[in-house]
Design a protein around this motif. Structure first.
Motif, PDB file in Angstrom:
ATOM      1  N   PHE A 151       7.608   2.251  -2.964  1.00 56.14           N
ATOM      2  CA  PHE A 151       7.884   3.139  -4.163  1.00 56.14           C
ATOM      3  C   PHE A 151       6.918   2.482  -4.488  1.00 56.14           C
ATOM      4  N   TYR A 152       5.799   3.379  -5.383  1.00 57.26           N
ATOM      5  CA  TYR A 152       5.012   3.020  -6.297  1.00 57.26           C
ATOM      6  C   TYR A 152       5.305   4.174  -7.070  1.00 57.26           C
ATOM      7  N   ASN A 153       5.877   3.922  -8.505  1.00 57.65           N
ATOM      8  CA  ASN A 153       5.875   4.729  -9.641  1.00 57.65           C
ATOM      9  C   ASN A 153       5.537   4.517 -11.052  1.00 57.65           C
ATOM     10  N   ALA A 154       4.625   5.122 -11.860  1.00 64.93           N
ATOM     11  CA  ALA A 154       3.790   4.198 -12.560  1.00 64.93           C
ATOM     12  C   ALA A 154       3.179   5.246 -13.468  1.00 64.93           C
ATOM     13  N   ASP A 155       3.523   4.960 -14.678  1.00 63.25           N
ATOM     14  CA  ASP A 155       2.447   5.241 -15.423  1.00 63.25           C
ATOM     15  C   ASP A 155       1.121   5.809 -15.976  1.00 63.25           C
ATOM     16  N   LEU A 177      -0.077   6.832  -3.324  1.00 62.76           N
ATOM     17  CA  LEU A 177       0.898   6.579  -2.703  1.00 62.76           C
ATOM     18  C   LEU A 177       0.452   5.815  -1.690  1.00 62.76           C
ATOM     19  N   SER A 178      -0.586   5.407  -0.372  1.00 56.52           N
ATOM     20  CA  SER A 178      -1.430   4.841  -0.147  1.00 56.52           C
ATOM     21  C   SER A 178      -0.686   3.379   0.225  1.00 56.52           C
ATOM     22  N   HIS A 179      -0.587   3.066  -1.291  1.00 59.96           N
ATOM     23  CA  HIS A 179      -0.163   1.681  -1.594  1.00 59.96           C
ATOM     24  C   HIS A 179       1.275   1.575  -0.239  1.00 59.96           C
ATOM     25  N   PRO A 180       2.809   1.747  -0.758  1.00 62.92           N
ATOM     26  CA  PRO A 180       3.703   2.168  -0.298  1.00 62.92           C
ATOM     27  C   PRO A 180       3.752   2.417   1.518  1.00 62.92           C
ATOM     28  N   LEU A 209      -3.805  17.640 -13.192  1.00 63.01           N
ATOM     29  CA  LEU A 209      -4.269  17.836 -12.551  1.00 63.01           C
ATOM     30  C   LEU A 209      -4.571  18.794 -11.945  1.00 63.01           C
ATOM     31  N   LYS A 210      -4.743  18.774 -10.747  1.00 62.12           N
ATOM     32  CA  LYS A 210      -4.472  20.220  -9.432  1.00 62.12           C
ATOM     33  C   LYS A 210      -3.497  20.081  -8.244  1.00 62.12           C
ATOM     34  N   ASN A 211      -3.321  18.247  -7.911  1.00 61.65           N
ATOM     35  CA  ASN A 211      -2.574  17.868  -7.009  1.00 61.65           C
ATOM     36  C   ASN A 211      -1.255  17.637  -7.422  1.00 61.65           C
ATOM     37  N   GLU A 212      -0.130  17.332  -6.484  1.00 60.51           N
ATOM     38  CA  GLU A 212       0.256  16.679  -7.062  1.00 60.51           C
ATOM     39  C   GLU A 212       0.827  15.220  -6.698  1.00 60.51           C
ATOM     40  N   ASP A 213       1.736  15.202  -8.520  1.00 63.31           N
ATOM     41  CA  ASP A 213       1.966  13.662  -8.894  1.00 63.31           C
ATOM     42  C   ASP A 213       3.284  13.172  -8.466  1.00 63.31           C
ATOM     43  N   THR A 214       4.006  13.800  -7.377  1.00 63.31           N
ATOM     44  CA  THR A 214       5.666  13.204  -8.015  1.00 63.31           C
ATOM     45  C   THR A 214       5.859  13.776  -6.026  1.00 63.31           C
ATOM     46  N   MET A 215       6.556  12.725  -6.048  1.00 66.14           N
ATOM     47  CA  MET A 215       5.851  13.072  -3.720  1.00 66.14           C
ATOM     48  C   MET A 215       7.433  12.183  -3.401  1.00 66.14           C
ATOM     49  N   HIS A 216       8.300  12.527  -2.302  1.00 68.42           N
ATOM     50  CA  HIS A 216       9.017  11.882  -2.308  1.00 68.42           C
ATOM     51  C   HIS A 216       9.098  11.881  -0.649  1.00 68.42           C
ATOM     52  N   ARG A 228      11.004   5.627   4.651  1.00 66.56           N
ATOM     53  CA  ARG A 228      11.093   6.526   2.699  1.00 66.56           C
ATOM     54  C   ARG A 228      10.195   5.436   1.865  1.00 66.56           C
ATOM     55  N   VAL A 229       9.333   6.738   1.428  1.00 68.31           N
ATOM     56  CA  VAL A 229       8.188   6.427   0.482  1.00 68.31           C
ATOM     57  C   VAL A 229       8.573   7.018  -0.914  1.00 68.31           C
ATOM     58  N   SER A 230       8.354   6.662  -2.332  1.00 67.94           N
ATOM     59  CA  SER A 230       8.441   7.721  -3.346  1.00 67.94           C
ATOM     60  C   SER A 230       7.130   7.265  -4.319  1.00 67.94           C
ATOM     61  N   GLY A 231       7.149   8.452  -4.941  1.00 66.50           N
ATOM     62  CA  GLY A 231       5.632   7.919  -6.167  1.00 66.50           C
ATOM     63  C   GLY A 231       5.911   8.931  -6.761  1.00 66.50           C
ATOM     64  N   CYS A 232       5.465   8.813  -8.020  1.00 65.42           N
ATOM     65  CA  CYS A 232       5.381   9.322  -9.242  1.00 65.42           C
ATOM     66  C   CYS A 232       4.820   8.634 -10.647  1.00 65.42           C
ATOM     67  N   TYR A 233       3.832   9.289 -10.702  1.00 64.07           N
ATOM     68  CA  TYR A 233       2.445   8.902 -11.255  1.00 64.07           C
ATOM     69  C   TYR A 233       2.242   9.505 -13.270  1.00 64.07           C
ATOM     70  N   THR A 234       2.982   9.999 -13.470  1.00 69.23           N
ATOM     71  CA  THR A 234       2.641  11.043 -14.563  1.00 69.23           C
ATOM     72  C   THR A 234       3.925  10.904 -16.488  1.00 69.23           C
ATOM     73  N   GLY A 235       4.895   9.962 -15.702  1.00 72.01           N
ATOM     74  CA  GLY A 235       5.848   9.815 -16.477  1.00 72.01           C
ATOM     75  C   GLY A 235       6.169   8.440 -16.823  1.00 72.01           C
ATOM     76  N   PRO A 236       6.875   8.176 -17.963  1.00 68.79           N
ATOM     77  CA  PRO A 236       7.534   6.976 -18.196  1.00 68.79           C
ATOM     78  C   PRO A 236       8.157   6.540 -16.658  1.00 68.79           C
ATOM     79  N   ILE A 237       7.994   5.014 -17.134  1.00 65.25           N
ATOM     80  CA  ILE A 237       9.420   4.379 -15.792  1.00 65.25           C
ATOM     81  C   ILE A 237       9.760   2.932 -16.400  1.00 65.25           C
ATOM     82  N   GLN A 238      11.033   2.762 -16.021  1.00 59.22           N
ATOM     83  CA  GLN A 238      11.483   1.564 -16.732  1.00 59.22           C
ATOM     84  C   GLN A 238      10.635   0.385 -16.868  1.00 59.22           C
ATOM     85  N   PRO A 239      11.337  -0.703 -17.949  1.00 60.09           N
ATOM     86  CA  PRO A 239      10.531  -1.641 -17.718  1.00 60.09           C
ATOM     87  C   PRO A 239      10.528  -2.743 -16.829  1.00 60.09           C
TER      88      PRO A 239
END
Length: 361
Positions: A151-155, A177-180, A209-216, A228-239
């Protein structure tokens, strides 16, 4: 070992490569290039390196340059890599390697005829935790691989200030998402089919944004294994102590390991049931050299040096041209699955582009 001469094209992302080349024992930075002369001057002052040009042809014509680092916009990668190969240069290219497979066949043929190599800059493989994870895997520390989770989740809402991120062409599928996805390809290269869902979050919509920012996504290999691979890019993340933005988790028959990106952390339960955790805090300055952690030049240094040693010793260096093309095929299949809501076979994507699975493995 004689140093390789390197030229760098594109001085946005190429900034990290400048830092890497100037600190490398394996390269001599010969010249840098960008169409934006003001950016050339800015980099010249930043690194006290004043050999710049606004014309790519000058890099191509320079006999002192053995390798060209291509860090231009994605849609120009194929052209710029092709020009480097035709000029007799090896090429390092930023990910995503290509924005389509239109030029893939031509690149394969030219690389073979020119006897020159391409390394795709999938930089996350070259972070210390991921390197240790691969070493332990190859040593059999977790047994046979059962499945992989990446996964790659980042604000990344700060990206919305960049005009290019709001263009229709920009997709987090390729930019993040190309990283994971590369982790999956590293351990399970023979992907047969992908299936995924995505959405554009309310934050992304408000930001323009014009395209998906949250994917599984789910991947299936020819031998039946899944990942499996996941990514979320426009919301807060954990410490970072809880969630390290990017992780690769391997689950094997005898053990399990997890490589965490941002805090340089690696944990393994090995085949003997022993638990170990390693960190590389002492190397933070090697990896993150300027502007907090938004630029990770240490990874670039690691893959530049790896490529130089492979050239000198005539040994393989991955991800190479074939692997890079194969990963683009997977990303295109993922993109198609988002549009259709259906599973997509990688072989169908390859066939449409006059490519075969066998020649890329």
């Amino acid at each position: 070992m004689k140093k390789l001469g390197i030229g760098i094209l594109g001085l946005g992302e190429g900034r990290s490569t400048m830092s890497a080349a100037l600190q490398s024992d394996y390269y001599e930075l010969i010249a840098i290039c960008d169409r934006n002369e003001e950016l050339c001057k800015q980099r010249a002052e930043e690194f006290n390196f004043h050999h710049y040009t606004t014309e790519y042809q000058n890099l191509l014509d320079d006999p002192r340059i053995d390798v060209i680092g291509v860090y231009t916009p994605d849609h120009l990668h194929a052209l710029h890599v092709k020009q480097a190969l035709l000029a007799g240069k090896h090429a390092i290219c930023a990910k995503p390697f290509l924005d389509s497979l239109t030029e893939a066949r031509s690149l394969l043929d030219i690389s073979k005829e020119a006897n020159r190599r391409v390394l795709v800059g999938q930089s996350s493989r070259f972070f210390e935790p991921m390197k240790q994870q691969r070493k332990d895997f190859e040593a059999g520390e977790i047994g046979e691989l059962i499945t992989l989770e990446g996964f790659y989740n980042a604000d990344q809402r700060w990206f919305l200030a960049k005009p290019w991120s709001l263009q229709k062409e920009f997709k987090w599928l390729y930019g993040g998402l190309s990283h994971p996805v590369d982790f999956v390809r590293w351990y399970l290269p023979d992907i047969e089919e992908v299936m995924g869902y995505g959405m554009l979050s309310s934050n992304g919509q408000k930001g323009g944004l014009k395209n998906e920012d949250t994917m599984h996504f789910i991947f299936k290999t020819r031998d039946g294994r899944i990942a499996r691979v996941s990514g979320c890019y426009t919301g807060p993340i954990q410490p970072v102590t809880r969630e390290s933005e990017m992780s690769c988790i391997l689950r094997g028959t005898e053990g399990c390991s997890q490589a965490d990106y941002m805090d340089l952390r690696y944990a393994i339960t090995d085949r003997n049931g022993e638990e170990r955790m390693l960190t590389w805090e002492r190397k933070l300055r090697h990896f993150f050299r300027f502007e907090g952690k938004s630029h990770h030049a240490g990874e670039y240094q690691n893959y530049l040096d790896y490529f130089a040693q492979a050239i000198a010793n005539n040994t393989p260096a991955y991800p190479d041209l074939k692997e890079g093309i194969g990963t683009v095929a997977v990303l295109l299949a993922m993109d198609e699955s988002l549009r259709t809501g259906l599973p997509v076979k990688i072989e169908d994507v390859l066939t449409r582009n006059n490519l075969t699975r066998e020649e890329l493995l």
